[in-house]
Design an enzyme around this catalytic site. Sequence first.
Site, PDB file in Angstrom:
ATOM      1  N   ASN A  77       7.165   2.318  -1.157  1.00 27.87           N
ATOM      2  CA  ASN A  77       6.632   3.479  -1.859  1.00 27.87           C
ATOM      3  C   ASN A  77       5.907   3.166  -3.162  1.00 27.87           C
ATOM      4  O   ASN A  77       5.020   3.903  -3.572  1.00 27.87           O
ATOM      5  CB  ASN A  77       7.803   4.441  -2.141  1.00 27.87           C
ATOM      6  CG  ASN A  77       7.455   5.500  -3.161  1.00 27.87           C
ATOM      7  OD1 ASN A  77       6.683   6.413  -2.884  1.00 27.87           O
ATOM      8  ND2 ASN A  77       8.025   5.380  -4.357  1.00 27.87           N
ATOM      9  N   TYR A 145      -8.125   3.017  -6.201  1.00 27.20           N
ATOM     10  CA  TYR A 145      -7.001   3.647  -5.503  1.00 27.20           C
ATOM     11  C   TYR A 145      -7.324   3.848  -4.025  1.00 27.20           C
ATOM     12  O   TYR A 145      -6.515   3.538  -3.148  1.00 27.20           O
ATOM     13  CB  TYR A 145      -6.677   4.990  -6.166  1.00 27.20           C
ATOM     14  CG  TYR A 145      -5.446   5.667  -5.613  1.00 27.20           C
ATOM     15  CD1 TYR A 145      -4.171   5.246  -5.990  1.00 27.20           C
ATOM     16  CD2 TYR A 145      -5.549   6.727  -4.718  1.00 27.20           C
ATOM     17  CE1 TYR A 145      -3.040   5.866  -5.481  1.00 27.20           C
ATOM     18  CE2 TYR A 145      -4.428   7.351  -4.206  1.00 27.20           C
ATOM     19  CZ  TYR A 145      -3.168   6.918  -4.587  1.00 27.20           C
ATOM     20  OH  TYR A 145      -2.051   7.530  -4.078  1.00 27.20           O
ATOM     21  N   THR A 180       4.467  15.674  -8.750  1.00 34.89           N
ATOM     22  CA  THR A 180       5.176  14.660  -9.529  1.00 34.89           C
ATOM     23  C   THR A 180       4.453  14.537 -10.866  1.00 34.89           C
ATOM     24  O   THR A 180       3.414  15.173 -11.090  1.00 34.89           O
ATOM     25  CB  THR A 180       5.149  13.302  -8.812  1.00 34.89           C
ATOM     26  OG1 THR A 180       3.769  12.870  -8.721  1.00 34.89           O
ATOM     27  CG2 THR A 180       5.733  13.399  -7.402  1.00 34.89           C
TER      28      THR A 180
END
Length: 240
Positions: A77, A145, A180
């Site tokens: 993760n 990313y 988050t």
Amino acid sequence: MTRSILITGAGAGIGRATARAFLAAGWDVTLLGRRPGPLEETAGGHPARIIACDVGDPAEVEAAFAQLARLDVLFNNAGISAPAAPIDEIPVEQWLDLCRTNITGMFLCARAAFGLMRRQTPQGGRIINNGSISAHVPRPGSAPYTMSKHAVTGLTRTLGLDGRAFDIACAQIDIGNALTDMAARFTKGVPQADGSIRPEPVMDVDHVARMVLHMASLPLDVNTPFVTIMARDMPFIGRG
């Protein structure tokens, strides 16, 4: 027999929410992250193995996995993001730092888990890689990313093939706009493909945790190679 899982990046965000779901479900949970303090906060008093480890450091990863007698599931993760910018404005150092976690870290942890699962008795296990919506379509200014998450997809496909001989399944969960700390900015406005800045819908991170728990609980002759879970109205369908 109690099933075991190691979760990387377990000190915050998706890793923390997922760890708590597995702890509540009675799994034997190993929490891995850079700092013990956030990992202990994740555990919240529940029995869990806590290992401080930088996933981008080969020696630290090897030492971490050497502490495990058996591993049924790896939730691969750990990941970081980078500020949005055109590629020529992105510092090379920022690119290298992101790759160290999002690509090298994923590779090292998958490598260690694969080796352990291949050698243990009974043989086998499951690796779940955290991909992203960006593994399908990019956001503006997201070259580092997006590239890293396409690399994760390559890892998932290869391990899914190579793992067949050793009863090792490999899956990927592509997540869109789970709320988050990393995704909080979506609620305030982020760049869109048309050049505008608009807020985007988000979803509770616990939905992701429950999905990972479901994927991990499947028998090894069943796999979910790719699962997408997202806030329903986020600009994904129609973005590509």
